[in-house]
Write a protein that holds these residues in place. Structure first.
Motif, PDB file in Angstrom:
ATOM      1  N   LEU A   4      38.675  -0.372  62.476  1.00  9.16           N
ATOM      2  CA  LEU A   4      39.266  -1.538  63.122  1.00  9.16           C
ATOM      3  C   LEU A   4      40.502  -2.023  62.371  1.00  9.16           C
ATOM      4  CD1 LEU A   4      36.064  -3.550  64.125  1.00  9.16           C
ATOM      5  CD2 LEU A   4      37.651  -2.362  65.658  1.00  9.16           C
ATOM      6  N   ALA A   5      40.457  -1.959  61.034  1.00  6.92           N
ATOM      7  CA  ALA A   5      41.639  -2.328  60.256  1.00  6.92           C
ATOM      8  C   ALA A   5      42.795  -1.398  60.578  1.00  6.92           C
ATOM      9  CB  ALA A   5      41.318  -2.287  58.764  1.00  6.92           C
ATOM     10  N   GLY A   6      42.507  -0.096  60.656  1.00  5.49           N
ATOM     11  CA  GLY A   6      43.556   0.867  61.000  1.00  5.49           C
ATOM     12  C   GLY A   6      44.121   0.636  62.381  1.00  5.49           C
ATOM     13  N   SER A   7      43.266   0.252  63.329  1.00  4.51           N
ATOM     14  CA  SER A   7      43.745   0.005  64.688  1.00  4.51           C
ATOM     15  C   SER A   7      44.652  -1.213  64.743  1.00  4.51           C
ATOM     16  CB  SER A   7      42.564  -0.171  65.647  1.00  4.51           C
ATOM     17  OG  SER A   7      41.886  -1.393  65.433  1.00  4.51           O
ATOM     18  N   GLU A   8      44.379  -2.203  63.878  1.00  5.68           N
ATOM     19  CA  GLU A   8      45.242  -3.391  63.848  1.00  5.68           C
ATOM     20  C   GLU A   8      46.569  -3.078  63.168  1.00  5.68           C
ATOM     21  OE1 GLU A   8      44.835  -6.186  65.338  1.00  5.68           O
ATOM     22  OE2 GLU A   8      42.772  -5.877  66.013  1.00  5.68           O
ATOM     23  N   PHE A   9      46.515  -2.355  62.053  1.00  7.80           N
ATOM     24  CA  PHE A   9      47.753  -2.016  61.343  1.00  7.80           C
ATOM     25  C   PHE A   9      48.678  -1.156  62.212  1.00  7.80           C
ATOM     26  CE2 PHE A   9      45.326  -2.641  57.199  1.00  7.80           C
ATOM     27  CZ  PHE A   9      45.990  -3.818  56.885  1.00  7.80           C
ATOM     28  N   THR A  10      48.093  -0.217  62.969  1.00 10.03           N
ATOM     29  CA  THR A  10      48.892   0.705  63.778  1.00 10.03           C
ATOM     30  C   THR A  10      49.058   0.243  65.216  1.00 10.03           C
ATOM     31  OG1 THR A  10      46.936   2.006  64.405  1.00 10.03           O
ATOM     32  CG2 THR A  10      48.105   2.648  62.383  1.00 10.03           C
ATOM     33  N   GLU A  11      48.270  -0.788  65.604  1.00 13.26           N
ATOM     34  CA  GLU A  11      48.239  -1.271  66.994  1.00 13.26           C
ATOM     35  C   GLU A  11      47.965  -0.120  67.959  1.00 13.26           C
ATOM     36  OE1 GLU A  11      51.119  -4.294  68.088  1.00 13.26           O
ATOM     37  OE2 GLU A  11      51.775  -4.422  66.007  1.00 13.26           O
ATOM     38  N   ASN A  12      47.026   0.730  67.563  1.00 11.95           N
ATOM     39  CA  ASN A  12      46.646   1.911  68.339  1.00 11.95           C
ATOM     40  C   ASN A  12      45.407   1.597  69.167  1.00 11.95           C
ATOM     41  OD1 ASN A  12      45.477   4.428  69.131  1.00 11.95           O
ATOM     42  ND2 ASN A  12      46.726   5.462  67.592  1.00 11.95           N
ATOM     43  N   ALA A  13      45.561   1.515  70.481  1.00 14.23           N
ATOM     44  CA  ALA A  13      44.453   1.158  71.369  1.00 14.23           C
ATOM     45  C   ALA A  13      43.372   2.230  71.389  1.00 14.23           C
ATOM     46  CB  ALA A  13      44.973   0.906  72.779  1.00 14.23           C
ATOM     47  N   SER A  14      43.769   3.483  71.280  1.00 10.67           N
ATOM     48  CA  SER A  14      42.785   4.566  71.293  1.00 10.67           C
ATOM     49  C   SER A  14      41.897   4.518  70.052  1.00 10.67           C
ATOM     50  CB  SER A  14      43.496   5.926  71.368  1.00 10.67           C
ATOM     51  OG  SER A  14      44.220   6.044  72.571  1.00 10.67           O
ATOM     52  N   LEU A  15      42.488   4.199  68.915  1.00  8.06           N
ATOM     53  CA  LEU A  15      41.716   4.089  67.686  1.00  8.06           C
ATOM     54  C   LEU A  15      40.736   2.924  67.781  1.00  8.06           C
ATOM     55  CD1 LEU A  15      41.165   5.078  64.831  1.00  8.06           C
ATOM     56  CD2 LEU A  15      43.053   3.627  64.023  1.00  8.06           C
ATOM     57  N   LYS A  16      41.163   1.835  68.391  1.00  7.93           N
ATOM     58  CA  LYS A  16      40.273   0.689  68.559  1.00  7.93           C
ATOM     59  C   LYS A  16      39.111   1.041  69.479  1.00  7.93           C
ATOM     60  CE  LYS A  16      40.254  -4.243  69.651  1.00  7.93           C
ATOM     61  NZ  LYS A  16      41.084  -5.417  70.021  1.00  7.93           N
ATOM     62  N   ALA A  17      39.384   1.788  70.537  1.00  3.66           N
ATOM     63  CA  ALA A  17      38.318   2.204  71.443  1.00  3.66           C
ATOM     64  C   ALA A  17      37.321   3.120  70.728  1.00  3.66           C
ATOM     65  CB  ALA A  17      38.906   2.908  72.661  1.00  3.66           C
ATOM     66  N   PHE A  18      37.842   4.047  69.916  1.00  2.00           N
ATOM     67  CA  PHE A  18      36.958   4.921  69.143  1.00  2.00           C
ATOM     68  C   PHE A  18      36.105   4.101  68.184  1.00  2.00           C
ATOM     69  CE2 PHE A  18      36.175   7.475  65.293  1.00  2.00           C
ATOM     70  CZ  PHE A  18      35.429   8.503  65.859  1.00  2.00           C
ATOM     71  N   ALA A  19      36.728   3.105  67.537  1.00  2.00           N
ATOM     72  CA  ALA A  19      35.984   2.225  66.643  1.00  2.00           C
ATOM     73  C   ALA A  19      34.885   1.496  67.401  1.00  2.00           C
ATOM     74  CB  ALA A  19      36.926   1.221  65.981  1.00  2.00           C
ATOM     75  N   GLY A  20      35.164   1.141  68.659  1.00  2.00           N
ATOM     76  CA  GLY A  20      34.160   0.466  69.472  1.00  2.00           C
ATOM     77  C   GLY A  20      32.908   1.308  69.644  1.00  2.00           C
ATOM     78  N   TYR A  21      33.078   2.587  69.933  1.00  2.00           N
ATOM     79  CA  TYR A  21      31.911   3.470  70.105  1.00  2.00           C
ATOM     80  C   TYR A  21      31.155   3.637  68.790  1.00  2.00           C
ATOM     81  CZ  TYR A  21      33.482   4.661  74.801  1.00  2.00           C
ATOM     82  OH  TYR A  21      33.839   4.589  76.122  1.00  2.00           O
ATOM     83  N   GLU A  22      31.906   3.749  67.694  1.00  2.00           N
ATOM     84  CA  GLU A  22      31.261   3.858  66.393  1.00  2.00           C
ATOM     85  C   GLU A  22      30.504   2.572  66.069  1.00  2.00           C
ATOM     86  OE1 GLU A  22      30.689   4.017  62.034  1.00  2.00           O
ATOM     87  OE2 GLU A  22      31.613   2.470  63.266  1.00  2.00           O
ATOM     88  N   GLY A  23      31.073   1.435  66.451  1.00  2.00           N
ATOM     89  CA  GLY A  23      30.423   0.155  66.206  1.00  2.00           C
ATOM     90  C   GLY A  23      29.158  -0.032  67.020  1.00  2.00           C
TER      91      GLY A  23
END
Length: 215
Positions: free
Chosen positions: A148-167
């Motif tokens: 989630l930190a990486g998704s915020e730093f990069t503003e990458n929506a795909s990374l945030k979605a992947f983090a969601g599944y992991e969460g």
């Protein structure tokens, strides 16, 4: 004759607070990460869960762990309960008349999540002396915070979605732990295994650790 000293033995008859804390953390984590994965947006349901279930319920569990002398449980439940309360404030304060100028940007959220990830990593090292269930919860939570930190730093929506599944996996593992503690205690036997560490007390047969957050 010298008087025989009396010995008072105090027995802890209070309930195990860990199932409540794990359930509060697990359910709220699953719901927030369903939103991160894109199934729905952050709404009043998540905010309410963050205040009352992820927040207050975990803080109450942390206080009870403190009363039982469990530093790990007291720190974990209280800290993550306050995490949920602070996260709700981050979501809602900018919508107030006086908080609009203080909306958190992506970089500040990234640092916020990164620091929680570092804290969780150190807590994970503590679980290496505890049971497998807690190791899974804290390992997946560490990965979640860093993603989630990486998704915020990069503003990458795909990374945030992947983090969601992991969460979601992280939250479900905590829910499993809560149900296992409740059912194992209720039935007086292992219904759902926690992967308890086995210890060998001196001159005694093999014994399993007690089913609590510190087990």
């Amino acid at each position: 004759m010298m008087p025989t000293p009396s010995v008072t033995v105090l027995k802890d008859t209070t309930a195990n607070p860990a199932p409540l804390g794990l359930l509060g953390f697990g359910m709220t984590t699953v719901l927030l990460n369903l939103a991160n994965a894109g199934y729905f947006g952050v709404n009043a349901m998540i905010l309410a869960m963050g205040i009352f279930v992820g927040g207050l319920a975990q803080v109450l569990a942390g206080v009870q762990e403190w009363k039982k002398g469990n530093s790990f449980g007291a720190t974990a439940f209280t800290a993550y309960g306050m995490f949920w309360l602070s996260l709700v404030c981050i979501f809602t304060l900018p919508a107030t008349s006086w908080g609009g100028a203080f909306k958190a940007d992506a970089a500040s959220l990234g640092w916020y999540l990164l620091l929680w990830g570092v804290f969780t990593l150190f807590m994970f090292f503590g679980t290496l002396k505890l049971n497998r269930m807690l190791q899974v919860v804290f390992f997946t939570l560490t990965i979640l915070f860093f993603l989630l930190a990486g998704s915020e730093f990069t503003e990458n929506a795909s990374l945030k979605a992947f983090a969601g599944y992991e969460g979601i996996v992280c939250g479900l593992s905590a829910c499993y732990g809560s149900m296992a503690l409740i059912l194992n205690e209720t039935y007086g036997r292992t219904v759902l295994p926690l992967g308890d560490k086995k210890v060998l007390p001196a001159s005694q047969p093999e014994a399993e650790a007690l089913p609590s957050l510190s087990a």
